[in-house]
Design a protein around this motif. Sequence first.
Motif, mmCIF file in Angstrom:
data_model
loop_
_atom_site.group_PDB
_atom_site.id
_atom_site.type_symbol
_atom_site.label_atom_id
_atom_site.label_comp_id
_atom_site.label_asym_id
_atom_site.label_seq_id
_atom_site.Cartn_x
_atom_site.Cartn_y
_atom_site.Cartn_z
ATOM 1 N N SER A 136 0.811 -1.233 0.000
ATOM 2 C CA SER A 136 0.000 0.000 0.000
ATOM 3 C C SER A 136 0.833 1.268 0.000
ATOM 4 N N TYR A 137 2.145 1.136 0.033
ATOM 5 C CA TYR A 137 3.035 2.282 0.244
ATOM 6 C C TYR A 137 2.785 3.426 -0.752
ATOM 7 N N GLU A 138 2.665 3.113 -2.026
ATOM 8 C CA GLU A 138 2.526 4.164 -3.045
ATOM 9 C C GLU A 138 1.217 4.921 -2.916
ATOM 10 N N ASP A 139 0.232 4.348 -2.235
ATOM 11 C CA ASP A 139 -1.072 5.012 -2.075
ATOM 12 C C ASP A 139 -1.107 5.940 -0.858
ATOM 13 N N LEU A 140 -0.044 5.926 -0.063
ATOM 14 C CA LEU A 140 -0.014 6.739 1.152
ATOM 15 C C LEU A 140 0.407 8.177 0.847
ATOM 16 N N PHE A 141 -0.047 9.102 1.695
ATOM 17 C CA PHE A 141 0.384 10.495 1.580
ATOM 18 C C PHE A 141 1.798 10.628 2.158
ATOM 19 N N SER A 142 2.451 11.763 1.918
ATOM 20 C CA SER A 142 3.868 11.919 2.280
ATOM 21 C C SER A 142 4.121 11.709 3.770
ATOM 22 N N GLU A 191 7.654 4.040 6.617
ATOM 23 C CA GLU A 191 9.091 3.754 6.512
ATOM 24 C C GLU A 191 9.690 3.429 7.880
ATOM 25 N N TYR A 192 9.257 4.167 8.899
ATOM 26 C CA TYR A 192 9.794 3.908 10.245
ATOM 27 C C TYR A 192 9.353 2.536 10.737
ATOM 28 N N VAL A 193 8.081 2.207 10.512
ATOM 29 C CA VAL A 193 7.557 0.907 10.955
ATOM 30 C C VAL A 193 8.310 -0.229 10.258
ATOM 31 N N LEU A 194 8.500 -0.112 8.952
ATOM 32 C CA LEU A 194 9.191 -1.164 8.190
ATOM 33 C C LEU A 194 10.626 -1.387 8.673
ATOM 34 N N LYS A 195 11.294 -0.310 9.086
ATOM 35 C CA LYS A 195 12.681 -0.415 9.541
ATOM 36 C C LYS A 195 12.795 -0.863 11.002
ATOM 37 N N ASN A 196 11.684 -0.767 11.751
ATOM 38 C CA ASN A 196 11.746 -1.024 13.194
ATOM 39 C C ASN A 196 10.558 -1.858 13.672
ATOM 40 N N LEU A 197 10.298 -2.960 12.992
ATOM 41 C CA LEU A 197 9.119 -3.782 13.292
ATOM 42 C C LEU A 197 9.080 -4.240 14.757
ATOM 43 N N ASP A 198 10.208 -4.747 15.249
ATOM 44 C CA ASP A 198 10.236 -5.254 16.624
ATOM 45 C C ASP A 198 10.042 -4.141 17.644
ATOM 46 N N GLU A 199 10.604 -2.974 17.369
ATOM 47 C CA GLU A 199 10.487 -1.851 18.302
ATOM 48 C C GLU A 199 9.059 -1.324 18.353
ATOM 49 N N VAL A 200 8.422 -1.208 17.190
ATOM 50 C CA VAL A 200 7.085 -0.610 17.112
ATOM 51 C C VAL A 200 6.072 -1.409 17.922
ATOM 52 N N VAL A 201 6.270 -2.702 18.027
ATOM 53 C CA VAL A 201 5.364 -3.545 18.825
ATOM 54 C C VAL A 201 5.264 -3.035 20.261
ATOM 55 N N MET A 202 6.357 -2.431 20.768
ATOM 56 C CA MET A 202 6.416 -1.986 22.159
ATOM 57 C C MET A 202 6.032 -0.519 22.354
ATOM 58 N N LEU A 203 5.725 0.199 21.260
ATOM 59 C CA LEU A 203 5.444 1.632 21.357
ATOM 60 C C LEU A 203 3.950 1.919 21.370
ATOM 61 N N ASN A 204 3.526 2.867 22.213
ATOM 62 C CA ASN A 204 2.148 3.334 22.126
ATOM 63 C C ASN A 204 2.082 4.410 21.042
ATOM 64 N N VAL A 205 0.889 4.925 20.782
ATOM 65 C CA VAL A 205 0.715 5.848 19.656
ATOM 66 C C VAL A 205 1.513 7.131 19.860
ATOM 67 N N VAL A 242 -2.710 7.546 13.404
ATOM 68 C CA VAL A 242 -4.028 6.903 13.289
ATOM 69 C C VAL A 242 -4.503 6.915 11.841
ATOM 70 N N ARG A 243 -4.324 8.032 11.153
ATOM 71 C CA ARG A 243 -4.751 8.119 9.740
ATOM 72 C C ARG A 243 -3.984 7.121 8.874
ATOM 73 N N THR A 244 -2.696 6.960 9.161
ATOM 74 C CA THR A 244 -1.889 6.003 8.394
ATOM 75 C C THR A 244 -2.435 4.595 8.554
ATOM 76 N N CYS A 245 -2.738 4.236 9.792
ATOM 77 C CA CYS A 245 -3.258 2.891 10.065
ATOM 78 C C CYS A 245 -4.589 2.659 9.363
ATOM 79 N N LYS A 246 -5.449 3.664 9.385
ATOM 80 C CA LYS A 246 -6.754 3.529 8.728
ATOM 81 C C LYS A 246 -6.599 3.469 7.208
ATOM 82 N N HIS A 247 -5.641 4.233 6.683
ATOM 83 C CA HIS A 247 -5.377 4.201 5.248
ATOM 84 C C HIS A 247 -4.878 2.823 4.821
ATOM 85 N N LEU A 248 -4.209 2.127 5.735
ATOM 86 C CA LEU A 248 -3.715 0.777 5.457
ATOM 87 C C LEU A 248 -4.801 -0.287 5.633
#
Length: 281
Positions: free
Chosen positions: A15-21, A28-42, A57-63
């Motif tokens: 879905s990357y190309e359909d996302l806004f800047s 990009e941050y999530v893809l590079k830090n998958l294990d870390e993001v699991v432990m982060l709140n919003v 939140v908008r990114t997640c809904k767009h996905l």
Amino acid sequence: MEINELTVEKNIKDSYEDLFSAEKKVAEYVLKNLDEVVMLNVSELAKKCEVSEATIVRTCKHLGYSGYYQMRILLSRDTGKNEMHANKKEVSNLSELFEYHSERILNLSNHVNIETLIDVSKILLNAKNTHIVGVGNTVPIVLDLGFRLQRYGISCNYSMIPEQFYNYIMLGNENDALIAISRTGASTAVIRAIEMAHKKGMKIIVITGELNKQFVENADVIIKIVEKDNGFEIKPDSHLIEFAINEAILFIVKKNKDMNKNGIDINNKENMEMLLSEFKL
């Protein structure tokens, strides 16, 4: 294919190309830090990505997710599956499990020194009131430390509700102290509490794994948590390290409190050497 059947990583890539800047920045941050993001709140993820919480939140809904919480749960599922196939040592019995966590705690001795803990104990014993703050996964550490300090006769305020600990701080003054706890050093609620305490002139102690500028710049004492990857398949995502820090703080507080009872001034440098000598070879 339903969204739940895709891995979060594949869904983001598809879905990357359909996302806004701004959303691409999050992706990009999530893809590079998958294990870390699991432990982060919003709030923590927003700080890491340098965007607003609304953008997360908008990114997640767009996905295609209902929100950040659903995406994080599914990401946790994905990373759990990946760990099953990781080329790391497996913990096959309780003995190895306890050994693994023992090594985590022992590693702290290479990074947390006794002088720092003595500085913390002096601040707490000299403070009229101590405010202890943390949110999310950190709340149990806050509750443990606050309750046990109170049993040592140290006046504490602590709450799992930010609005409540904000109120406690606003009612405080320069005679109080603040203990701020955050593994990532990026919690918006805790950073705000530090800023409020700083304006009040309070002594500030921070316990963190990341030296985020906003989190540490106003600190009087910093306890840095350092995790060591010892090659086991399980991740150090428990907060056992923070509980070990609690134990160390409480131990030194009790030592200093006993010295006070015996009429020994803990603010006297020579008397502090007496306490330091107990821990030096």
